[in-house]
Design a protein around this motif. Structure first.
Motif, PDB file in Angstrom:
ATOM      1  N   THR A 192       0.966  -1.060  -0.184  1.00  0.00           N
ATOM      2  CA  THR A 192      -0.009  -0.374  -0.032  1.00  0.00           C
ATOM      3  C   THR A 192       0.956   1.608  -0.145  1.00  0.00           C
ATOM      4  N   GLU A 193       1.882   1.379   0.790  1.00  0.00           N
ATOM      5  CA  GLU A 193       2.952   2.744   0.596  1.00  0.00           C
ATOM      6  C   GLU A 193       3.593   2.810  -1.104  1.00  0.00           C
ATOM      7  N   LEU A 194       3.010   1.818  -1.552  1.00  0.00           N
ATOM      8  CA  LEU A 194       3.258   1.761  -2.855  1.00  0.00           C
ATOM      9  C   LEU A 194       2.308   2.530  -4.086  1.00  0.00           C
ATOM     10  N   ARG A 195       2.569   4.098  -3.417  1.00  0.00           N
ATOM     11  CA  ARG A 195       1.434   4.882  -3.676  1.00  0.00           C
ATOM     12  C   ARG A 195       1.128   4.970  -5.287  1.00  0.00           C
ATOM     13  N   LEU A 196       2.589   4.783  -6.073  1.00  0.00           N
ATOM     14  CA  LEU A 196       1.892   5.367  -7.486  1.00  0.00           C
ATOM     15  C   LEU A 196       1.699   4.552  -7.879  1.00  0.00           C
ATOM     16  N   CYS A 197       2.084   2.401  -7.455  1.00  0.00           N
ATOM     17  CA  CYS A 197       0.944   1.659  -8.321  1.00  0.00           C
ATOM     18  C   CYS A 197       0.281   1.360  -6.948  1.00  0.00           C
ATOM     19  N   TYR A 198      -0.399   1.179  -6.714  1.00  0.00           N
ATOM     20  CA  TYR A 198      -1.142   0.566  -5.441  1.00  0.00           C
ATOM     21  C   TYR A 198      -2.142   0.431  -6.530  1.00  0.00           C
ATOM     22  N   THR A 199      -2.696   1.236  -6.699  1.00  0.00           N
ATOM     23  CA  THR A 199      -4.543   1.186  -7.532  1.00  0.00           C
ATOM     24  C   THR A 199      -4.175   0.964  -8.986  1.00  0.00           C
ATOM     25  N   VAL A 200      -2.705   0.251  -9.745  1.00  0.00           N
ATOM     26  CA  VAL A 200      -3.108   0.214 -11.121  1.00  0.00           C
ATOM     27  C   VAL A 200      -3.721  -0.558 -11.856  1.00  0.00           C
ATOM     28  N   GLY A 201      -3.660  -1.599 -10.989  1.00  0.00           N
ATOM     29  CA  GLY A 201      -4.873  -2.808 -12.009  1.00  0.00           C
ATOM     30  C   GLY A 201      -3.806  -4.115 -11.296  1.00  0.00           C
ATOM     31  N   TYR A 202      -2.715  -4.470 -11.319  1.00  0.00           N
ATOM     32  CA  TYR A 202      -2.853  -5.895 -10.375  1.00  0.00           C
ATOM     33  C   TYR A 202      -2.363  -6.313  -9.597  1.00  0.00           C
ATOM     34  N   LYS A 203      -2.092  -7.107  -8.359  1.00  0.00           N
ATOM     35  CA  LYS A 203      -1.638  -7.257  -7.301  1.00  0.00           C
ATOM     36  C   LYS A 203      -0.293  -7.344  -6.785  1.00  0.00           C
ATOM     37  N   LYS A 204       0.066  -8.120  -7.888  1.00  0.00           N
ATOM     38  CA  LYS A 204       1.248  -8.528  -7.486  1.00  0.00           C
ATOM     39  C   LYS A 204       2.826  -7.540  -8.453  1.00  0.00           C
ATOM     40  N   MET A 205       3.921  -7.791  -8.092  1.00  0.00           N
ATOM     41  CA  MET A 205       4.615  -7.344  -8.946  1.00  0.00           C
ATOM     42  C   MET A 205       6.455  -8.248  -9.278  1.00  0.00           C
ATOM     43  N   ALA A 208       9.638   5.576  -6.482  1.00  0.00           N
ATOM     44  CA  ALA A 208       8.844   5.711  -7.508  1.00  0.00           C
ATOM     45  C   ALA A 208       7.665   6.253  -6.036  1.00  0.00           C
ATOM     46  N   GLY A 209       7.866   7.394  -4.817  1.00  0.00           N
ATOM     47  CA  GLY A 209       7.417   7.934  -4.687  1.00  0.00           C
ATOM     48  C   GLY A 209       7.384   9.068  -5.261  1.00  0.00           C
ATOM     49  N   SER A 210       8.955  10.186  -5.895  1.00  0.00           N
ATOM     50  CA  SER A 210       8.498  11.238  -6.301  1.00  0.00           C
ATOM     51  C   SER A 210       7.998  11.391  -7.726  1.00  0.00           C
ATOM     52  N   TRP A 211       7.402  10.319  -8.166  1.00  0.00           N
ATOM     53  CA  TRP A 211       6.110  10.250  -9.329  1.00  0.00           C
ATOM     54  C   TRP A 211       5.608  10.367  -8.972  1.00  0.00           C
ATOM     55  N   VAL A 212       4.460  10.574  -8.238  1.00  0.00           N
ATOM     56  CA  VAL A 212       3.560  10.573  -7.384  1.00  0.00           C
ATOM     57  C   VAL A 212       2.661  12.129  -7.608  1.00  0.00           C
ATOM     58  N   PRO A 213       3.395  13.034  -7.553  1.00  0.00           N
ATOM     59  CA  PRO A 213       2.678  14.650  -8.143  1.00  0.00           C
ATOM     60  C   PRO A 213       2.950  14.696  -9.945  1.00  0.00           C
ATOM     61  N   ASP A 218      -2.491   7.648 -19.794  1.00  0.00           N
ATOM     62  CA  ASP A 218      -1.261   6.233 -19.317  1.00  0.00           C
ATOM     63  C   ASP A 218      -0.178   6.671 -18.785  1.00  0.00           C
ATOM     64  N   THR A 219      -0.305   7.354 -17.561  1.00  0.00           N
ATOM     65  CA  THR A 219       0.835   7.988 -16.864  1.00  0.00           C
ATOM     66  C   THR A 219       1.613   7.191 -15.984  1.00  0.00           C
ATOM     67  N   GLN A 220       0.232   6.435 -15.410  1.00  0.00           N
ATOM     68  CA  GLN A 220       0.900   5.384 -14.326  1.00  0.00           C
ATOM     69  C   GLN A 220       1.147   3.866 -15.153  1.00  0.00           C
ATOM     70  N   VAL A 221       0.379   3.408 -16.047  1.00  0.00           N
ATOM     71  CA  VAL A 221       0.214   2.293 -16.735  1.00  0.00           C
ATOM     72  C   VAL A 221       2.312   3.178 -17.230  1.00  0.00           C
ATOM     73  N   PHE A 222       2.593   3.157 -17.792  1.00  0.00           N
ATOM     74  CA  PHE A 222       3.702   3.554 -18.016  1.00  0.00           C
ATOM     75  C   PHE A 222       4.465   3.341 -16.911  1.00  0.00           C
ATOM     76  N   LEU A 223       4.669   4.242 -15.799  1.00  0.00           N
ATOM     77  CA  LEU A 223       5.539   4.578 -14.734  1.00  0.00           C
ATOM     78  C   LEU A 223       5.647   3.028 -14.429  1.00  0.00           C
ATOM     79  N   CYS A 224       4.389   2.114 -13.568  1.00  0.00           N
ATOM     80  CA  CYS A 224       4.419   1.316 -13.156  1.00  0.00           C
ATOM     81  C   CYS A 224       4.892  -0.166 -13.993  1.00  0.00           C
ATOM     82  N   SER A 225       4.599   0.098 -15.287  1.00  0.00           N
ATOM     83  CA  SER A 225       5.366  -1.236 -16.009  1.00  0.00           C
ATOM     84  C   SER A 225       6.724  -0.806 -16.059  1.00  0.00           C
ATOM     85  N   LEU A 226       7.589  -0.382 -15.311  1.00  0.00           N
ATOM     86  CA  LEU A 226       8.765  -0.131 -14.748  1.00  0.00           C
ATOM     87  C   LEU A 226       8.875  -0.075 -13.708  1.00  0.00           C
ATOM     88  N   PHE A 227       8.389   1.024 -13.051  1.00  0.00           N
ATOM     89  CA  PHE A 227       8.284   0.678 -10.961  1.00  0.00           C
ATOM     90  C   PHE A 227       8.378  -0.822 -10.905  1.00  0.00           C
TER      91      PHE A 227
END
Length: 312
Positions: free
Chosen positions: A59-72, A90-95, A104-113
């Motif tokens: 849950t602390e990974l706010r950038l990607c916690y709601t991206v649409g899948y649960k495991k990384m 990752a936290g610095s990209w939330v803003p 698609d900003t979140q999708v793109f970033l979370c595909s990497l982070f």
């Protein structure tokens, strides 16, 4: 309320779209020669001491916690080997995601982070990178950040069946249009939003302005001489406070309603870039706002993550 419903709807559609995409990848896995994770600890010329593993997105990974899948997958595709390292970077990209510069900003970033757990790493398609870059790099430039080398789109594969494509095209009904408001002026007066910018900023002050000018495409904010309340000193020096001038990069003509009337005090957050002070966020100081009161209280005790640099 309407904006909140739109975001919820968009999130559900995004989850469905991503789910269908990754299901299709898994179902076609037998057609490809995948390497097992047991022998996959040497990637991109770098040897990992730990075998790649599949972990829950915290849950602390706010950038990607709601991206649409649960495991990384960890290590991720940016060579972060531990979860604390992922959280820190990752936290610095939330803003930026909050700016809604591209759907698609979140999708793109979370595909990497926080890459989805499959036997083989799945990178974003080059077209996805280019779409997000073209929409979001002007916003980043406002804060004095170039598009970082680690996200150069030439590094990613040309569109194929095994990379993550654009989820929302430019005419997709659920895409939230990018705001024309100056990015530092387009922030919700919510405690969590304020604290994200607080941690990402070099300095935070309560202050007044006496004048606003336009200068070579930028907006120049000249501080009043009245005493300023320092909430975070950061990289500021005492001499910076005496004759203080802030800038909104490329902000000469974009709207900023907060600056229409300069009689009130403001909560301002900014970065020091070379010899300039750049504005990252501005709010009118509303004494009645419970969100603002709570945020100011948090500022006195919150231990911010140590970011190397915002958006990097």
């Amino acid at each position: 309320m309407a904006r909140q419903k739109l975001r919820v709807c968009g999130a559900r559609l995004l989850t469905l779209a991503l789910g269908l995409f990754f299901i299709s990848l898994v179902s076609s896995a037998e057609e490809y020669d995948y390497y097992s994770w047991q022998s996959d600890n040497f990637q991109n010329g770098r040897f990992y001491a730990r075998q790649p593993q599949c972990v829950d997105i915290p849950t602390e990974l706010r950038l990607c916690y709601t991206v649409g899948y649960k495991k990384m997958r960890l290590p991720n595709l940016l060579d972060h080997e531990t979860m604390p390292e992922v959280l820190q970077q990752a936290g610095s990209w939330v803003p930026l995601v909050a700016k809604r510069c591209h759907a698609d900003t979140q999708v793109f970033l979370c595909s990497l982070f926080a890459p989805v757990c499959l036997d083989r790493p799945i990178y974003p398609c080059r077209s996805l990178c280019e779409a997000v870059r073209d929409s979001c790099s002007p916003v980043m430039a406002t804060y004095g950040f170039p598009w970082p080398d680690m996200l150069q789109c030439e590094k990613f594969p040309i569109d194929n069946d095994l990379c993550i494509p654009i989820q929302f095209s430019s005419n997709h009904a659920t895409q939230t249009p990018a705001s024309k408001t100056c990015p530092p002026c387009d922030n919700e007066l919510k405690a969590d939003t304020i604290m994200e910018h607080f941690c990402a900023s070099d300095f935070v002050l309560k202050m007044k302005f006496k004048e606003v000018k336009k200068e070579r495409g930028d907006r120049k904010l000249i501080a009043a001489q009245k005493k300023k309340k320092v909430l975070k000193m950061g990289l500021l020096r005492k001499k910076d406070l005496k004759k203080m001038t802030l800038y909104i990069k490329n902000g000469a003509n974009c709207p900023c309603s907060q600056l229409d009337h300069l009689t009130s005090s403001f909560l301002i957050m900014g970065r020091k870039v070379e010899h300039q002070l750049l504005l990252m966020s501005i709010h009118k100081w509303d004494k009645k706002s419970k969100e603002l009161k709570y945020a100011v209280k948090l500022m006195k005790s919150l231990q911010c993550p140590t970011y190397h640099s915002v958006f990097q």
